[in-house]
Design an enzyme around this catalytic site. Structure first.
Site, PDB file in Angstrom:
ATOM      1  N   GLU A  89      -0.026  22.592  39.384  1.00  0.00           N
ATOM      2  CA  GLU A  89      -0.953  22.010  38.415  1.00  0.00           C
ATOM      3  C   GLU A  89      -0.309  21.881  37.049  1.00  0.00           C
ATOM      4  O   GLU A  89       0.642  22.585  36.733  1.00  0.00           O
ATOM      5  CB  GLU A  89      -2.167  22.937  38.251  1.00  0.00           C
ATOM      6  CG  GLU A  89      -2.948  23.105  39.509  1.00  0.00           C
ATOM      7  CD  GLU A  89      -4.103  24.081  39.342  1.00  0.00           C
ATOM      8  OE1 GLU A  89      -4.419  24.461  38.203  1.00  0.00           O
ATOM      9  OE2 GLU A  89      -4.675  24.453  40.378  1.00  0.00           O
ATOM     10  N   CYS A 102       0.023  22.534  29.571  1.00  0.00           N
ATOM     11  CA  CYS A 102       0.139  23.839  30.217  1.00  0.00           C
ATOM     12  C   CYS A 102       0.807  23.605  31.564  1.00  0.00           C
ATOM     13  O   CYS A 102       0.294  22.856  32.398  1.00  0.00           O
ATOM     14  CB  CYS A 102      -1.262  24.411  30.398  1.00  0.00           C
ATOM     15  SG  CYS A 102      -1.285  25.941  31.332  1.00  0.00           S
ATOM     16  N   CYS A 109       1.548  32.948  43.060  1.00  0.00           N
ATOM     17  CA  CYS A 109       1.962  34.016  42.146  1.00  0.00           C
ATOM     18  C   CYS A 109       1.812  35.350  42.860  1.00  0.00           C
ATOM     19  O   CYS A 109       0.862  35.553  43.610  1.00  0.00           O
ATOM     20  CB  CYS A 109       1.079  33.991  40.896  1.00  0.00           C
ATOM     21  SG  CYS A 109       1.544  35.201  39.644  1.00  0.00           S
ATOM     22  N   CYS A 113      -3.342  39.572  39.758  1.00  0.00           N
ATOM     23  CA  CYS A 113      -4.359  39.972  38.780  1.00  0.00           C
ATOM     24  C   CYS A 113      -5.735  39.711  39.392  1.00  0.00           C
ATOM     25  O   CYS A 113      -5.961  38.662  40.008  1.00  0.00           O
ATOM     26  CB  CYS A 113      -4.191  39.195  37.478  1.00  0.00           C
ATOM     27  SG  CYS A 113      -2.604  39.530  36.676  1.00  0.00           S
ATOM     28  N   CYS A 116      -7.708  36.418  38.599  1.00  0.00           N
ATOM     29  CA  CYS A 116      -6.978  35.145  38.523  1.00  0.00           C
ATOM     30  C   CYS A 116      -6.933  34.429  39.868  1.00  0.00           C
ATOM     31  O   CYS A 116      -6.615  35.018  40.898  1.00  0.00           O
ATOM     32  CB  CYS A 116      -5.555  35.398  38.024  1.00  0.00           C
ATOM     33  SG  CYS A 116      -4.578  33.889  37.888  1.00  0.00           S
ATOM     34  N   GLU A 157       4.243  33.427  37.356  1.00  0.00           N
ATOM     35  CA  GLU A 157       4.677  34.353  36.314  1.00  0.00           C
ATOM     36  C   GLU A 157       6.076  33.909  35.865  1.00  0.00           C
ATOM     37  O   GLU A 157       7.047  34.045  36.610  1.00  0.00           O
ATOM     38  CB  GLU A 157       4.696  35.783  36.886  1.00  0.00           C
ATOM     39  CG  GLU A 157       5.411  36.816  36.051  1.00  0.00           C
ATOM     40  CD  GLU A 157       4.987  36.877  34.584  1.00  0.00           C
ATOM     41  OE1 GLU A 157       3.777  36.875  34.292  1.00  0.00           O
ATOM     42  OE2 GLU A 157       5.878  36.903  33.714  1.00  0.00           O
ATOM     43  N   SER A 211      -0.211  38.844  28.320  1.00  0.00           N
ATOM     44  CA  SER A 211      -1.557  38.952  28.884  1.00  0.00           C
ATOM     45  C   SER A 211      -1.933  40.420  28.938  1.00  0.00           C
ATOM     46  O   SER A 211      -1.437  41.161  29.787  1.00  0.00           O
ATOM     47  CB  SER A 211      -1.577  38.355  30.295  1.00  0.00           C
ATOM     48  OG  SER A 211      -1.320  36.972  30.223  1.00  0.00           O
ATOM     49  N   LEU A 212      -2.792  40.828  28.025  1.00  0.00           N
ATOM     50  CA  LEU A 212      -3.122  42.254  27.901  1.00  0.00           C
ATOM     51  C   LEU A 212      -4.381  42.573  28.712  1.00  0.00           C
ATOM     52  O   LEU A 212      -4.346  43.353  29.647  1.00  0.00           O
ATOM     53  CB  LEU A 212      -3.300  42.577  26.415  1.00  0.00           C
ATOM     54  CG  LEU A 212      -3.280  44.040  26.015  1.00  0.00           C
ATOM     55  CD1 LEU A 212      -1.981  44.714  26.406  1.00  0.00           C
ATOM     56  CD2 LEU A 212      -3.502  44.162  24.502  1.00  0.00           C
ATOM     57  N   HIS A 213      -5.489  41.971  28.302  1.00  0.00           N
ATOM     58  CA  HIS A 213      -6.743  41.980  29.049  1.00  0.00           C
ATOM     59  C   HIS A 213      -7.451  43.321  29.185  1.00  0.00           C
ATOM     60  O   HIS A 213      -8.585  43.376  29.674  1.00  0.00           O
ATOM     61  CB  HIS A 213      -6.580  41.366  30.448  1.00  0.00           C
ATOM     62  CG  HIS A 213      -5.983  39.997  30.453  1.00  0.00           C
ATOM     63  ND1 HIS A 213      -6.174  39.097  29.429  1.00  0.00           N
ATOM     64  CD2 HIS A 213      -5.184  39.364  31.358  1.00  0.00           C
ATOM     65  CE1 HIS A 213      -5.515  37.965  29.704  1.00  0.00           C
ATOM     66  NE2 HIS A 213      -4.902  38.109  30.856  1.00  0.00           N
ATOM     67  N   CYS A 330      -6.698  28.617  35.739  1.00  0.00           N
ATOM     68  CA  CYS A 330      -5.387  28.625  36.335  1.00  0.00           C
ATOM     69  C   CYS A 330      -5.451  28.692  37.870  1.00  0.00           C
ATOM     70  O   CYS A 330      -5.984  29.629  38.432  1.00  0.00           O
ATOM     71  CB  CYS A 330      -4.762  29.873  35.739  1.00  0.00           C
ATOM     72  SG  CYS A 330      -3.146  30.236  36.149  1.00  0.00           S
TER      73      CYS A 330
HETATM   74  N1  SAH Z   1       1.576  34.890  34.629  1.00  0.00           N
HETATM   75  C1  SAH Z   1       1.511  34.601  33.238  1.00  0.00           C
HETATM   76  C2  SAH Z   1       1.170  33.178  32.893  1.00  0.00           C
HETATM   77  C3  SAH Z   1       0.139  32.462  33.701  1.00  0.00           C
HETATM   78  S1  SAH Z   1      -1.552  32.903  33.471  1.00  0.00           S
HETATM   79  C4  SAH Z   1       0.573  35.571  32.553  1.00  0.00           C
HETATM   80  O1  SAH Z   1      -0.026  36.392  33.226  1.00  0.00           O
HETATM   81  O2  SAH Z   1       0.485  35.552  31.333  1.00  0.00           O
HETATM   82  C5  SAH Z   1      -1.958  32.340  31.857  1.00  0.00           C
HETATM   83  C6  SAH Z   1      -3.110  33.102  31.228  1.00  0.00           C
HETATM   84  O3  SAH Z   1      -4.363  32.709  31.844  1.00  0.00           O
HETATM   85  C7  SAH Z   1      -2.992  34.596  31.417  1.00  0.00           C
HETATM   86  O4  SAH Z   1      -3.347  35.264  30.232  1.00  0.00           O
HETATM   87  C8  SAH Z   1      -4.014  34.845  32.514  1.00  0.00           C
HETATM   88  O5  SAH Z   1      -4.396  36.169  32.547  1.00  0.00           O
HETATM   89  C9  SAH Z   1      -5.108  33.882  32.143  1.00  0.00           C
HETATM   90  N2  SAH Z   1      -6.093  33.593  33.188  1.00  0.00           N
HETATM   91  C10 SAH Z   1      -5.973  33.681  34.522  1.00  0.00           C
HETATM   92  N3  SAH Z   1      -7.116  33.344  35.134  1.00  0.00           N
HETATM   93  C11 SAH Z   1      -7.993  33.019  34.156  1.00  0.00           C
HETATM   94  C12 SAH Z   1      -9.365  32.577  34.155  1.00  0.00           C
HETATM   95  N4  SAH Z   1     -10.037  32.396  35.280  1.00  0.00           N
HETATM   96  N5  SAH Z   1      -9.944  32.336  32.958  1.00  0.00           N
HETATM   97  C13 SAH Z   1      -9.259  32.496  31.801  1.00  0.00           C
HETATM   98  N6  SAH Z   1      -7.971  32.887  31.741  1.00  0.00           N
HETATM   99  C14 SAH Z   1      -7.349  33.156  32.916  1.00  0.00           C
END
Ligand code: SAH
Length: 341
Positions: A89, A102, A109, A113, A116, A157, A211-213, A330
């Site tokens: 994508e 993007c 991946c 997570c 995700c 990633e 990506s901390l979260h 994503c």
């Molecule tokens: N693997 C990398 C880059 C790809 S994800 C990473 O983890 O940073 C890009 C960003 O989108 C990350 O911060 C990820 O956690 C976030 N993301 C994934 N799924 C999402 C969703 N459903 N809604 C919002 N952000 C999301």
């Protein structure tokens, strides 16, 4: 056959030297590919016919296939087919400061997570540099626009595909080619610490987002398995080293998940975690997907969370929401395509 879009200017110069041609031919070819955007070596009219034949037998100029494009306000979401029939994508967003694309770095991946969509379908393979470059060229052509910013936040990633991503950066940065400056590019990682440290020494001015979260190990372990390998202490130490070495500000991405990580306590814990670090926090409204249970935090919750951080003196922004209607989360287009829903 090699795809020519996998080649940096240096790679191409070496190719020409090896076939006993002048290395400036690489600049001419780059100009045709990236400035004039031709589709065939036979359009490169300042090259001799036998050299064109040679290039044509050594390289392919093959582009990706656009399988689908979904449009919403200020956003276009693309599904591309790759030569081996995998899909990736790319999402184009119109901002007031320019057009940002993007892009994906892997097919699937392995980071798993919990929230995700991309990680539900495991990694099939890394993308080649050309498969990250071509979406830029093809989206610009399809929409007749110029892309000013790139974020590596699509499927995959980036630091699990380090070599190809670095080559990709060399190709997009090249002044004789796409010429997009490093400061207009952001790499986002879930926290692959050894690669953060390697990247720190690489000298590029590319922005780094983490990506901390979650503000503590207990919660982060549940959301992001990578945290069991590199916990918050290890991650934050690496980020501090990165900032000391590069003098660059880091972004922390924080998805707002309803009743999971969006309480006042979470905000205060987060403020403590990043205190004194040259960073800003980007709060991301979660993009709900039909396959995963998590819900997005209420708007009022996000604003409260924002205020708590502000009160603690933290730089914080709330990410603009794009196109939940077109499944901007994503990996959603690809998984729906593969699963036929
Ligand atoms: N693997 C990398 C880059 C790809 S994800 C990473 O983890 O940073 C890009 C960003 O989108 C990350 O911060 C990820 O956690 C976030 N993301 C994934 N799924 C999402 C969703 N459903 N809604 C919002 N952000 C999301």
């Amino acid at each position: 056959m090699k795809n020519i879009y996998d080649y940096s200017l240096d790679d191409l110069a070496n190719y020409f030297l090896n076939i006993e041609e002048k290395k400036f031919k690489a600049i001419q070819v780059y100009d045709w590919l990236y400035k004039k955007r031709v589709n065939s070596f036979y359009e490169m009219t300042n090259l001799k016919k036998d050299l064109i034949d040679k290039l044509n037998s050594d390289f392919s100029l093959k582009k990706l296939t656009i399988l689908n494009r979904l449009d919403d306000v200020d956003v276009h979401k693309y599904l591309f087919n790759l030569e081996d029939n995998n899909q990736i994508e790319a999402v184009l967003m119109h901002h007031d400061y320019g057009n940002s694309l993007c892009i994906s770095t892997q097919v699937g991946c392995n980071m798993s997570c919990a929230f995700c969509e991309s990680g539900r379908l495991k990694k099939v393979r890394n993308l080649m540099p050309s498969e990250m470059i071509l979406p830029i060229i093809q989206v610009e052509e399809d929409l007749n626009i110029k892309i000013s910013h790139i974020v590596l936040m699509g499927i995959g990633e980036p630091f699990d595909n380090y070599e190809n991503v670095m080559k990709f950066l060399d190709i997009v940065n090249e002044p004789m080619g796409i010429a997009l400056g490093s400061r207009h590019i952001t790499i986002s990682t879930c926290g692959v610490v050894p690669k953060i440290l390697e990247f720190m020494n690489n000298g590029k001015q590319v922005n780094l987002a983490i990506s901390l979260h979650a503000p503590n190990d207990n919660l982060r372990n549940k959301l992001m398995p990578i945290n069991k390998v590199y916990n918050l202490k290890i991650l934050m130490d690496a980020v501090k080293k990165y900032i000391n070495k590069t003098n660059r500000r880091v972004t922390f991405e924080y998805i707002m998940l309803k009743n999971v990580n969006d309480s006042k306590d979470n905000a205060l814990e987060l403020a403590n975690l990043v205190r004194g670090i040259n960073c800003y926090i980007n709060l991301i409204p979660y993009n709900e997907t039909s396959h995963i249970e998590f819900k997005k935090s209420e708007k009022s919750r996000i604003l409260e969370f924002y205020d708590y951080l502000k009160q603690k003196g933290i730089n914080v922004t709330i990410r603009k929401e794009f196109g939940s209607k077109v499944m901007a989360a994503c990996g959603q287009l690809r998984s729906n395509y593969k699963e036929g829903s």
